[in-house]
Design a protein around this motif. Structure first.
Motif, mmCIF file in Angstrom:
data_model
loop_
_atom_site.group_PDB
_atom_site.id
_atom_site.type_symbol
_atom_site.label_atom_id
_atom_site.label_comp_id
_atom_site.label_asym_id
_atom_site.label_seq_id
_atom_site.Cartn_x
_atom_site.Cartn_y
_atom_site.Cartn_z
ATOM 1 N N THR A 57 -11.988 1.200 -2.613
ATOM 2 C CA THR A 57 -11.380 0.612 -1.446
ATOM 3 C C THR A 57 -11.843 -0.939 -1.487
ATOM 4 O OG1 THR A 57 -13.102 0.834 0.262
ATOM 5 C CG2 THR A 57 -11.601 2.417 -0.131
ATOM 6 N N GLY A 58 -10.766 -1.882 -0.982
ATOM 7 C CA GLY A 58 -11.077 -3.234 -0.879
ATOM 8 C C GLY A 58 -12.243 -3.427 0.122
ATOM 9 N N THR A 59 -12.266 -2.652 1.187
ATOM 10 C CA THR A 59 -13.499 -2.961 2.133
ATOM 11 C C THR A 59 -14.661 -2.677 1.545
ATOM 12 O OG1 THR A 59 -11.659 -2.081 4.058
ATOM 13 C CG2 THR A 59 -14.005 -2.013 4.424
ATOM 14 N N HIS A 63 -8.941 -10.147 6.316
ATOM 15 C CA HIS A 63 -9.040 -8.822 6.553
ATOM 16 C C HIS A 63 -10.752 -8.337 6.792
ATOM 17 C CE1 HIS A 63 -8.993 -4.639 4.811
ATOM 18 N NE2 HIS A 63 -7.449 -4.896 5.053
ATOM 19 N N ASP A 72 -11.639 -12.671 -1.640
ATOM 20 C CA ASP A 72 -11.062 -11.481 -1.342
ATOM 21 C C ASP A 72 -9.581 -11.304 -2.153
ATOM 22 O OD1 ASP A 72 -9.670 -9.220 -0.616
ATOM 23 O OD2 ASP A 72 -10.044 -9.263 1.581
ATOM 24 N N THR A 101 -9.477 -15.664 1.202
ATOM 25 C CA THR A 101 -8.563 -14.464 0.851
ATOM 26 C C THR A 101 -7.417 -15.129 -0.175
ATOM 27 O OG1 THR A 101 -8.976 -13.483 3.028
ATOM 28 C CG2 THR A 101 -7.457 -12.495 1.461
ATOM 29 N N LYS A 152 -2.893 -2.421 -4.455
ATOM 30 C CA LYS A 152 -1.576 -2.759 -4.091
ATOM 31 C C LYS A 152 -0.569 -3.217 -5.147
ATOM 32 C CE LYS A 152 -4.059 -5.010 -0.169
ATOM 33 N NZ LYS A 152 -4.206 -3.770 0.582
ATOM 34 N N GLU A 208 -3.744 -13.744 4.081
ATOM 35 C CA GLU A 208 -3.303 -12.815 4.874
ATOM 36 C C GLU A 208 -1.816 -13.289 5.441
ATOM 37 O OE1 GLU A 208 -6.143 -13.462 4.741
ATOM 38 O OE2 GLU A 208 -7.241 -11.361 4.745
ATOM 39 N N ALA A 265 -7.585 -9.066 -2.791
ATOM 40 C CA ALA A 265 -6.905 -7.693 -2.871
ATOM 41 C C ALA A 265 -5.539 -7.919 -3.581
ATOM 42 C CB ALA A 265 -6.593 -7.519 -1.514
ATOM 43 N N ARG A 266 -4.789 -9.380 -3.337
ATOM 44 C CA ARG A 266 -3.663 -9.591 -4.150
ATOM 45 C C ARG A 266 -4.025 -10.606 -5.234
ATOM 46 N NH1 ARG A 266 -2.344 -8.506 1.266
ATOM 47 N NH2 ARG A 266 -1.036 -6.702 1.410
ATOM 48 N N GLU A 278 -11.744 -4.504 9.156
ATOM 49 C CA GLU A 278 -12.606 -3.818 8.402
ATOM 50 C C GLU A 278 -13.719 -2.996 9.266
ATOM 51 O OE1 GLU A 278 -13.857 -5.819 4.736
ATOM 52 O OE2 GLU A 278 -11.809 -5.673 4.103
ATOM 53 N N ASN A 318 -15.424 -5.733 -0.448
ATOM 54 C CA ASN A 318 -15.676 -6.811 0.177
ATOM 55 C C ASN A 318 -17.097 -6.783 0.870
ATOM 56 O OD1 ASN A 318 -13.339 -8.288 -0.094
ATOM 57 N ND2 ASN A 318 -12.487 -7.440 1.889
ATOM 58 N N ASN A 355 0.748 -1.195 0.054
ATOM 59 C CA ASN A 355 0.015 0.062 0.028
ATOM 60 C C ASN A 355 0.829 1.244 0.050
ATOM 61 O OD1 ASN A 355 -2.707 -1.077 0.063
ATOM 62 N ND2 ASN A 355 -2.486 -1.615 2.111
#
Ligand SMILES: Cc1ncc(COP(=O)(O)O)c(C=O)c1O
Length: 341
Positions: free
Chosen positions: A58-60, A84, A171, A140, A204, A144, A173-174, A89, A63, A7
């Motif tokens: 945002t990822g939040t 996450h 999720d 995820t 990210k 994580e 995110a990556r 969150e 989700n 980030n």
């Protein structure tokens, strides 16, 4: 030399240029611009399937909207305890679902333990209307802990989701980092593996506040646009987010960037294999390792930045990103090697 978070990495130059190029004249607002349309088409080609695509910042939000689409207020969301969604969150998924219950499950290396998931589901229902109804499994990818669910592991979760008639959310995110590791198509890694809803991360991995929620199952796209608006995430000048996403997937830029990040983490872990204790297998762009406290202090003094993992004094997380310079990775390897020699 920043190994603290992806980030904290800068925006990729191509993506920054895409924003500048999108800054020409007037363009329809609220998602009716040409870039948002183009990104939806790109996703449908990339995933070889129909999908509804919501650019977000945002990822939040991705989700939480995914949870609101797939889980009723009286429902339960099953996820890893470190997810996450569960830890980071601030109750947004509960808020946007109007009170669904998150059920955190255990599992090694950030992955939901299949037996724990099966046991939970097999025992649910005994309290009837007194208990929340399992509705969504969220996993995820990458986890994580920096690990990646294999296609076999995803298959096992898909079988459970189908057995119990649940929704399956990823999720991502990556997601690009995971895809590089899996070396399969985006379709195989998602809807073919039973994923109904994907939080598609780009921030990210080189974008500037650009994420998307991708819904593969028509069952879960009802009133999706109203939910986005209600969440405060219908961006008026969406072209600037969508133009980034368009460029992100164009010519495989996203995979190139993720591949670089992963290769740096792998280089570090291979070169220091004899010297550091890894807490989790290194499968993408993050390394969790235990080091002597004096070495941690010495690295900090030499200008290496990283997180000391909460709850530990001798465990650090190193995050390698699309912008990590190989020369910095090599300096870190050298610093660890010299101290341990
Ligand atoms: C696994 C995971 N999911 C989602 C997110 C999205 O977070 P944010 O709402 O900060 O974009 C993050 C960010 O750190 C993450 O690591």
């Amino acid at each position: 030399m920043n190994f603290r978070s992806d980030n904290e990495a800068p925006v990729n130059q191509h993506i920054l240029e895409a924003i500048i190029q999108a800054n020409q004249g007037f363009e329809e607002s609220y998602g009716y611009d040409r870039y948002s349309e183009q990104f939806t088409q790109q996703c449908q080609q990339l995933f070889q399937a129909w999908c509804e695509v919501l650019p977000l910042t945002t990822g939040t939000a991705a989700n939480s909207i995914a949870m609101a689409l797939s889980c009723p207020p009286y429902g339960a969301i099953l996820c890893h305890e470190d997810a996450h969604l569960n830890r980071d969150e601030c109750g947004a998924p509960e808020f946007y679902t109007a009170g669904a219950k998150i059920v955190p499950l255990p599992g090694e290396h950030g992955k939901i333990d299949i037996k724990a998931l099966q046991t939970f589901l097999a025992n649910s229902g005994v309290h009837g209307e007194h208990e929340s109804m399992p509705a969504t499994i969220s996993l995820t990818q990458c986890t994580e802990s920096g690990t990646v669910y294999s296609l076999e592991e995803l298959k096992a979760i898909k079988a459970i989701k189908e057995q119990y008639g649940l929704a399956l959310h990823m999720d991502g995110a990556r997601f690009a980092n995971a895809l590089c590791t899996l070396q399969c198509s985006p379709a195989e890694a998602t809807w073919q593996a039973g994923i109904d809803l994907l939080s598609f991360g780009a921030t990210k991995n080189g974008a500037m506040m650009a994420e998307a929620l991708i819904v593969f199952n028509t069952k879960f796209n009802k009133q999706i646009k109203r939910l986005r608006k209600r969440a405060g995430h219908l961006i008026s000048k969406m072209r600037y987010v969508s133009a980034q996403l368009v460029r992100y997937v164009e010519n495989d830029l996203w995979l190139e960037l993720a591949h670089h990040a992963n290769s740096q983490a792998i280089l570090f872990s291979k070169q220091t294999a004899e010297l550091v204790e890894l807490l989790h297998p290194v499968e993408a762009n993050e390394v969790f390792c235990r080091l002597p406290i004096e070495l941690i202090e010495s690295l900090q003094k030499q200008g290496f930045e990283f997180h000391i993992w909460p709850g530990y004094k001798d465990v650090i997380r190193l995050v390698f990103s699309h912008a990590t310079q190989q020369s910095d990775t090599e300096k870190l390897i050298k610093a660890v090697s010299q101290h341990q020699a």
